[in-house]
Write a protein that holds these residues in place. Sequence first.
Motif, PDB file in Angstrom:
ATOM      1  N   ARG A   1       0.747  -1.232   0.086  1.00 51.82           N
ATOM      2  CA  ARG A   1      -0.428   0.295  -0.164  1.00 51.82           C
ATOM      3  C   ARG A   1       0.930   1.124  -0.269  1.00 51.82           C
ATOM      4  N   GLY A   2       0.725   1.989  -0.635  1.00 55.52           N
ATOM      5  CA  GLY A   2       1.219   3.592  -1.012  1.00 55.52           C
ATOM      6  C   GLY A   2      -0.111   4.591  -0.489  1.00 55.52           C
ATOM      7  N   ILE A   3       0.779   5.583  -1.067  1.00 53.40           N
ATOM      8  CA  ILE A   3       0.716   6.902  -0.852  1.00 53.40           C
ATOM      9  C   ILE A   3       0.511   8.125  -2.104  1.00 53.40           C
ATOM     10  N   SER A   4       0.330   8.757  -2.688  1.00 47.60           N
ATOM     11  CA  SER A   4       0.662   9.925  -3.569  1.00 47.60           C
ATOM     12  C   SER A   4      -0.196  11.010  -3.683  1.00 47.60           C
ATOM     13  N   LEU A   5       0.408  11.769  -3.071  1.00 46.55           N
ATOM     14  CA  LEU A   5      -0.730  13.220  -2.880  1.00 46.55           C
ATOM     15  C   LEU A   5      -0.472  14.499  -3.631  1.00 46.55           C
TER      16      LEU A   5
ATOM     17  N   GLU B   1       0.802   2.407   8.613  1.00 50.95           N
ATOM     18  CA  GLU B   1       1.621   2.759   7.779  1.00 50.95           C
ATOM     19  C   GLU B   1       1.563   2.614   6.251  1.00 50.95           C
ATOM     20  N   VAL B   2       2.196   2.916   5.635  1.00 48.57           N
ATOM     21  CA  VAL B   2       2.400   2.690   4.323  1.00 48.57           C
ATOM     22  C   VAL B   2       3.655   1.915   3.085  1.00 48.57           C
ATOM     23  N   GLY B   3       4.298   1.246   2.443  1.00 48.09           N
ATOM     24  CA  GLY B   3       5.609   0.843   1.935  1.00 48.09           C
ATOM     25  C   GLY B   3       5.992   2.172   1.159  1.00 48.09           C
ATOM     26  N   PHE B   4       5.424   3.069   0.842  1.00 47.66           N
ATOM     27  CA  PHE B   4       5.996   4.477   0.547  1.00 47.66           C
ATOM     28  C   PHE B   4       5.069   5.007   0.488  1.00 47.66           C
TER      29      PHE B   4
ATOM     30  N   ALA C   1       2.150  -1.989  -6.245  1.00 47.12           N
ATOM     31  CA  ALA C   1       1.115  -1.815  -5.295  1.00 47.12           C
ATOM     32  C   ALA C   1      -0.183  -2.117  -5.341  1.00 47.12           C
ATOM     33  N   ASP C   2      -0.669  -3.069  -3.802  1.00 46.89           N
ATOM     34  CA  ASP C   2      -2.677  -3.052  -4.697  1.00 46.89           C
ATOM     35  C   ASP C   2      -3.692  -2.279  -4.307  1.00 46.89           C
ATOM     36  N   LEU C   3      -2.981  -1.120  -2.718  1.00 43.60           N
ATOM     37  CA  LEU C   3      -3.801  -0.152  -2.460  1.00 43.60           C
ATOM     38  C   LEU C   3      -2.736   1.050  -2.656  1.00 43.60           C
ATOM     39  N   MET C   4      -3.618   1.822  -3.541  1.00 46.04           N
ATOM     40  CA  MET C   4      -2.679   3.405  -3.113  1.00 46.04           C
ATOM     41  C   MET C   4      -4.146   4.411  -2.631  1.00 46.04           C
ATOM     42  N   ILE C   5      -3.300   5.142  -1.730  1.00 48.07           N
ATOM     43  CA  ILE C   5      -4.371   6.186  -0.886  1.00 48.07           C
ATOM     44  C   ILE C   5      -4.078   7.824  -2.484  1.00 48.07           C
ATOM     45  N   ALA C   6      -4.793   8.291  -2.746  1.00 43.87           N
ATOM     46  CA  ALA C   6      -4.602   9.621  -3.571  1.00 43.87           C
ATOM     47  C   ALA C   6      -5.457  10.618  -3.877  1.00 43.87           C
TER      48      ALA C   6
END
Lengths: 330, 422
Positions: free
Chosen positions: B105-109, B168-171, B198-203
């Motif tokens: 999982r990751g985050i992209s803002l 927490e996320v991977g990146f 990734a399988d899940l991204m918070i964007a």
Amino acid sequence: MNWDNKLPLNLDVLPLNNAQTETIFNQYTVRFRQGQINSDHPFYPKSSDLKVMRDDTIASVICAQLLMDYADFPDTVKDEMCLMVANSNFIDNGILDFNSIAQAISEIQKANTAEEKNRSLGAEVSPLIPLRTLTNGAESFVAQYTQIKGESTTCGSTCISTGHALDDAMSLFKLGVAQTAMVGGSHFANVFSFLNHYLQLSDCEGYAESTSASFFLIETASHANLQGREVLLWIENLLFNQWPASTEKVSRVYCGGSFTQGDSDSLLLRCQKEFSIEAITLFPFLGSLGCSELGFLLALADIQLEQGESALIYMEDVFGAFLCLTVKKP
Amino acid sequence: MKKSRVFIVFCETVSPLGMNGEALNKSLIENISAVAPMSQFNAEGLSQPNACEIHDELIGFLPSDGIDWNCIARYDRKFALMAAVVNQHHQALYAMVSSLPIERRGISLGLGANVFPMENIAMEVEELTTLGLFHTLHRVNQSIHPKFNAIFNHADLYAKYLEVRLGEVGFSKNILTACSSSTQAIAFAASKIMVGDADLMIAGGTDSILNNFAYISFGKLGVLTHETCKPFDVNRNGAIAGECAGITVLVSEEGLKSLGLDPAFELIGFGNSMDAYKITAPDPSGIGIEKAMRKAINMSGAKASDIQYINAHGTGTRSNDEVELRAIERVVGDAAPSISVSSTKDRHGHSIAAAGIQEFHVLLASMKSGVVPANLNTTKPLQTNLRLPVGVNLQHEIKIGMTNNFAFGGVNCSLMVKKLTL
């Protein structure tokens, strides 16, 4: 995640007044490396652009043009080429305009009504401020001067952001959207930056940072072969917050620096311990390089690696996030 | 390589059109405009005293956790807006995020530049030197974010807050490309799933320029209208300022299995390009805009004629709208009469770095309801053979939709979404 453990910020050290702030600044041997770039340089930006460029943007524009001059890509390649830029100075934007801001504040303080405040702010604030503080300013100027017109973005804000920029370019390669990319970043050394870090670091002795830029070109194997290009390094693996499954074949380790000699030394030791190989860092020579660091470490790997050797590049940011990039000399 | 599919399982915003999807949908259907006199600061004497603000009492949507959210909302409004999104949907988001391993999982803002409200700062500054200003800004910053030990004005603050609340996320990464920031944040989040990283991204993203310093600075660039924002109107003369924060959750097929969800939408394509023209204006040829749209269409596997609605960037400025409209016409060709195009910036304002997540949410709402939002204030539309609804919303099914955002600096980004049949 507990932020309190990640950032050793001590509110008690916050200076009580401006004189104390200045004393703190003066008590450290702060090294800012901002060597003059010769305005006679053939790739120096046009004077009309300089008013909206910081020093690190100027460095980026020159660096990117040198690279494109070397690569000599035809327009057809530049039209589809990616430009992935990282910027570590999100926190420092605006400082160039201090005089203008100070004047605006002074006028606001004197104003009696909201209308007077707005009018005086309007009179003192330059329309150049939003342009100078544009977070993708370096990306935009690099594109204008190199005419790269493909997928393009700016990542920020810590030093490992260049890794994210590289990662995004590699994703686009895998998707078949692009075959070439210019990747890199820049860093702007200044007083605001030092003061920020003073509040985070346990000791600022030996603090050093450099205004710098570095860019590198990556291509898919098929595109590089087609162009008959000499491959300097293969990218074997890029991981965030994960260790590589094996580092047995890695013959060298390059470690990113921190902001002070002490912190860089302890990062280096941890890195050496993790990989059981003596690591090399550029900190003693260049200070903190922010988002330009990855390009410098890749250049070092290119120079030092023998044919068939692999190297691991390890970089860590202030929150403890890290990247492990494995490269191999063909 | 065979790219993995990207499913949209969550999208919510806090915006001038409402504090959640339900409110946003209602305001779109009822043609409600959020334009109103500015309340964030006293705009007396300014040529444009109106803006699109979040009028709901923001504090009521923020957590009761001992943090001085009033102070945060005053000094770092975009942080408070993001916190309001997370707080309202915490349970659902936490359940999704915690269903997958950290490294998947990751985050992209997408974020805008930090601009402090100068009027408030001016009251605090004791000494007008560089160090004096730093001292004041840092003292203010400490009062804003004491619980987060935030580095002064640091972009990572927002992603780290999400990790604190959701796990927490991977990146995590930030995209800083002005008005295309959150659109690109969604695009690059999708790319991580497409390539199997990734399988899940918070964007998503967050931004607000509703303080006097930012607002007056933008005004001086000549991008804000002195009248009403009229996208695609012959007599258009500028944008209206807005603010927004939003989050979308994108998942892979593997992610869907773990979550046990039936998604309503799939993100089928994205495209980016760079004008390499000027820092303040789009390339008047529109080639860059055209390229971004064509790339998104190529990636999607659909045809341009399959698109039924395009939520355009449509800032209402002289430099953008006609260039964008002509680029769309070239991309869709003969299919133009069957494709609806509108900009919703006239009703929710231009939320700069958050424009992407704002309009992505509007696109999903339109696709769900089958209501194509009209250009509200446009009275004399530019000549076009595209379907450009004026004043009255259209109603038709939208199986495939697109959203465009372009930025100062020359970045163009388009996203394509497909409605799934359940």
